[in-house]
Motif scaffolding. Sequence first.
Motif, mmCIF file in Angstrom:
data_model
loop_
_atom_site.group_PDB
_atom_site.id
_atom_site.type_symbol
_atom_site.label_atom_id
_atom_site.label_comp_id
_atom_site.label_asym_id
_atom_site.label_seq_id
_atom_site.Cartn_x
_atom_site.Cartn_y
_atom_site.Cartn_z
ATOM 1 N N LEU A 70 0.829 -1.206 0.000
ATOM 2 C CA LEU A 70 0.000 0.000 0.000
ATOM 3 C C LEU A 70 0.863 1.256 0.000
ATOM 4 C CD1 LEU A 70 -2.798 -1.032 2.548
ATOM 5 C CD2 LEU A 70 -3.080 -0.668 0.082
ATOM 6 N N LEU A 71 1.944 1.217 0.783
ATOM 7 C CA LEU A 71 2.838 2.375 0.826
ATOM 8 C C LEU A 71 3.528 2.588 -0.519
ATOM 9 C CD1 LEU A 71 4.458 1.860 4.348
ATOM 10 C CD2 LEU A 71 2.832 3.640 3.697
ATOM 11 N N ASP A 72 3.940 1.491 -1.150
ATOM 12 C CA ASP A 72 4.610 1.609 -2.449
ATOM 13 C C ASP A 72 3.669 2.131 -3.525
ATOM 14 O OD1 ASP A 72 6.927 0.687 -1.325
ATOM 15 O OD2 ASP A 72 6.604 -1.407 -1.935
ATOM 16 N N ALA A 73 2.354 1.840 -3.354
ATOM 17 C CA ALA A 73 1.391 2.237 -4.374
ATOM 18 C C ALA A 73 0.876 3.654 -4.200
ATOM 19 C CB ALA A 73 0.211 1.266 -4.366
ATOM 20 N N LEU A 74 1.283 4.333 -3.151
ATOM 21 C CA LEU A 74 0.812 5.698 -2.926
ATOM 22 C C LEU A 74 1.294 6.616 -4.041
ATOM 23 C CD1 LEU A 74 1.369 6.125 0.918
ATOM 24 C CD2 LEU A 74 -0.814 5.894 -0.279
ATOM 25 N N PRO A 75 0.417 7.493 -4.550
ATOM 26 C CA PRO A 75 0.832 8.404 -5.619
ATOM 27 C C PRO A 75 1.821 9.427 -5.104
ATOM 28 C CG PRO A 75 -1.351 8.992 -4.815
ATOM 29 C CD PRO A 75 -0.990 7.677 -4.158
ATOM 30 N N VAL A 81 4.041 18.690 0.268
ATOM 31 C CA VAL A 81 3.603 17.572 1.094
ATOM 32 C C VAL A 81 4.723 16.562 1.256
ATOM 33 C CG1 VAL A 81 1.917 15.715 1.309
ATOM 34 C CG2 VAL A 81 1.230 17.930 0.341
ATOM 35 N N ALA A 82 5.539 16.434 0.225
ATOM 36 C CA ALA A 82 6.570 15.396 0.241
ATOM 37 C C ALA A 82 7.689 15.678 1.214
ATOM 38 C CB ALA A 82 7.151 15.242 -1.164
#
Length: 280
Positions: A70-75, A81-82
């Motif tokens: 799920l973390l890897d798939a985050l846009p 924000v980054a």
Amino acid sequence: MVCSDARSRVFQYLDQEPPEEQWSALESHLTTCRDCRRLVDGERRFRELYMAPLRPDPAPQHVRDQIARLLDALPDRPAAVARSPWTLRRRLVAGLALFALGTLLGAGLGGFFGGERPWHRGNAPLMRLADASVEQHQKLARGILPPDIQHVAPKAAEQWFKARLNFNVSLPELRGEDLTLLGGRVSHLRDLEVAALHYQVDGKDVSLFIMPLDKYASLGLSDSPKFKLVTRQGYDVIVWASHGAAYSLVSEIGGRSCLVCHSREEKLDLPTDSRAHDKL
């Protein structure tokens, strides 16, 4: 090493983290000082009973793998924000920990606080009552459970409890300069609501817990002997029922603690040759 130094390092000692140069001095002090050793043993027992069972197990590997995916798939996020890429990760990890803890509480403690009668599991009810009494005594003596009333006459304490409890709390007048009622509060021995009294007898801490007779009767304890004396974690615990209520008395001075509720002249039938000791 003096007691104040040793007691300031109790948590370091239990976590095996005191400085190496202080370890031998601390061990030597705990070997010779009964009071400091009892403090360490009580804190260790508290950790075993509450902290260790409530510590959640690590999340299963498949759950951790799913979180990683799920973390890897985050846009990708905008630059503003980054700047804190770990914020969301920390929130997800915290949420996972809460989920694991909730699962543990639901599965592991549901029976303890739910439909089962906790006093009738494992050790005999008398031992469980004694253990709960010792635990509360230690907290009263250390000030972890602060009193709601302090340095009042027994009859004033009776009236205070009468307004808050639905069972009889009767306290005799104190006799002797070596006996002091330090304070009292409404407390609990596991699921039993009790009147908790903190005394000092000859400078030693003594706790008296008064509970409703019907709750005591539900434990299924025998009527004989009337006064049940056991030793738990180095403390003497005397349990009995009388005059519409039941009592649990905790101290390290044996039968002398009975002065909080019996006169010096009254002879008590304490079982001196059949004492039950710690069975952990």
